[in-house]
Design a protein around this motif. Sequence first.
Motif, PDB file in Angstrom:
ATOM      1  N   TYR A  54       0.763  -0.932  -0.371  1.00  0.00           N
ATOM      2  CA  TYR A  54      -0.309  -0.028   0.051  1.00  0.00           C
ATOM      3  C   TYR A  54       0.504   1.218  -0.166  1.00  0.00           C
ATOM      4  N   VAL A  66      -5.143   3.074  12.162  1.00  0.00           N
ATOM      5  CA  VAL A  66      -6.124   2.830  10.883  1.00  0.00           C
ATOM      6  C   VAL A  66      -6.073   3.608   9.558  1.00  0.00           C
ATOM      7  N   LEU A  67      -6.244   2.606   8.188  1.00  0.00           N
ATOM      8  CA  LEU A  67      -6.084   3.904   7.216  1.00  0.00           C
ATOM      9  C   LEU A  67      -6.795   3.142   6.163  1.00  0.00           C
ATOM     10  N   HIS A  68      -8.027   4.581   5.764  1.00  0.00           N
ATOM     11  CA  HIS A  68      -8.680   4.610   4.479  1.00  0.00           C
ATOM     12  C   HIS A  68      -8.336   4.242   2.961  1.00  0.00           C
ATOM     13  N   VAL A  69      -8.474   2.943   2.168  1.00  0.00           N
ATOM     14  CA  VAL A  69      -8.265   2.711   1.142  1.00  0.00           C
ATOM     15  C   VAL A  69      -8.683   3.679   0.223  1.00  0.00           C
ATOM     16  N   ILE A  70      -8.363   4.593  -0.642  1.00  0.00           N
ATOM     17  CA  ILE A  70      -9.336   4.822  -0.920  1.00  0.00           C
ATOM     18  C   ILE A  70      -8.936   4.432  -3.109  1.00  0.00           C
ATOM     19  N   GLY A  86      -3.183   9.627   7.022  1.00  0.00           N
ATOM     20  CA  GLY A  86      -4.517   8.448   7.132  1.00  0.00           C
ATOM     21  C   GLY A  86      -5.369   7.777   5.581  1.00  0.00           C
ATOM     22  N   GLU A  87      -4.729   8.145   4.526  1.00  0.00           N
ATOM     23  CA  GLU A  87      -5.251   7.157   3.739  1.00  0.00           C
ATOM     24  C   GLU A  87      -4.041   6.115   2.869  1.00  0.00           C
ATOM     25  N   GLY A 115     -12.962  -1.725   4.013  1.00  0.00           N
ATOM     26  CA  GLY A 115     -12.307  -0.437   3.497  1.00  0.00           C
ATOM     27  C   GLY A 115     -11.028   0.250   3.753  1.00  0.00           C
ATOM     28  N   MET A 116     -10.889  -0.818   4.727  1.00  0.00           N
ATOM     29  CA  MET A 116      -9.779  -0.126   5.859  1.00  0.00           C
ATOM     30  C   MET A 116      -8.588  -1.187   5.941  1.00  0.00           C
TER      31      MET A 116
END
Length: 400
Positions: A54, A66-70, A86-87, A115-116
């Motif tokens: 990632y 905790v990261l948001h997958v964009i 955070g992404e 999605g995280m």
Amino acid sequence: MISVEEARARVLAKLHPLPAEIVPLSEAWYRVLAAPVVARLTQPPADVSAMDGYAVQAASAQEGAVLHVIGEAPAGHPFGGRVGPGEAVRLFTGSVLPAGADAVLMQEDASVQGGMIIVGESVSLARHVRPRGQDFSEGEAILHGGQRLTAFRIGLAAAANHPWLAVHRRPRVAILATGDEIALPGEPLPQGGIVSSNSHMLAAMVIAAGGLPTILPVARDTADATAEAARKALGADLLLTTGGASVGDHDLVQAGLARHGFELDFWKIAMRPGKPMIFGRIGALPVLGLPGNPVSAGVCAVLFLLPALRRLQGLPADPPATLRALAGTPLRANDHRADHLRATLSRDDAGRLVATSFPRQDSGMLSLLAQADCLIPRAPHAPAVEASAPVEIILMTEGE
């Protein structure tokens, strides 16, 4: 008689690298570059991922975060957006690093939840990123003239977007065996005759060294026959003769070549085997006249022909490289001629190279030359050597 070193220097002084030609990559293996290869692009062209994982900002990708997958960016399909704090963007090996990202989190260090992702191990700045231009940059000379093109160098030229390369032309070597007593393999043998091994042995050496051999018909023991055979070699880059290099009534190579204006540079070298070797020119055509004895011809080819072929191809024409080994048997003191003992190689219990010369060094024994891994060069008047003492060796590799 002159020394081996002087003879080789005189041969090489008269030779020059052949002109360049352009060849496709598919025909470039083992050729010698005639000009530098300059990269036509930058590799990699952008910062790319060295791992599946990632794209993240290292500052926000610490353990437990905790990261948001964009989005995702497979190789060849860059992500069009920007990675913020955070992404994360899903990447694969070779994927372009998206704008805003400065590190790669390996997929093994991420736990996926919808999605995280949860970071399992903190990421440092530039971790698992191959920066733009890490391999080479546009305009950089990545290969140099005079380099032999190995498979890996061809791969490098391909990566730098070169479908064609400038290389020195391959040396064209005409090989002429002489003598009433010899026939080529498969031909009827004359009474009391022998099969000529030299032509095919030397042709194989020429091929292995990067040249193009042409085996001419055997020339009989008359000056007229030698002259006629030599005429067929006048378009070559080197004429290699075998036999007829001595001074007997039937050794007529020099007399036959004289019909074409042959100019002798030297004849006879203080070496064993191979004393009666000739070097000269017919106009611009260099002529190397090797002894007819197969072992003598083979040893002379290692010492003189292979460096000559290197020079013609634009390589440094250094003397054959030597290594150190231990003598497998005692060696006698040498006389006034440089000797070249045929030997096999092995390793002792400590892993050291051991060169064991054959008990018989008869120059008529081609079977032993075929078994030899190396030559043990012995300088004129070299003292006796005890078993296990260090000696120099010349490997029988290129052109073996």
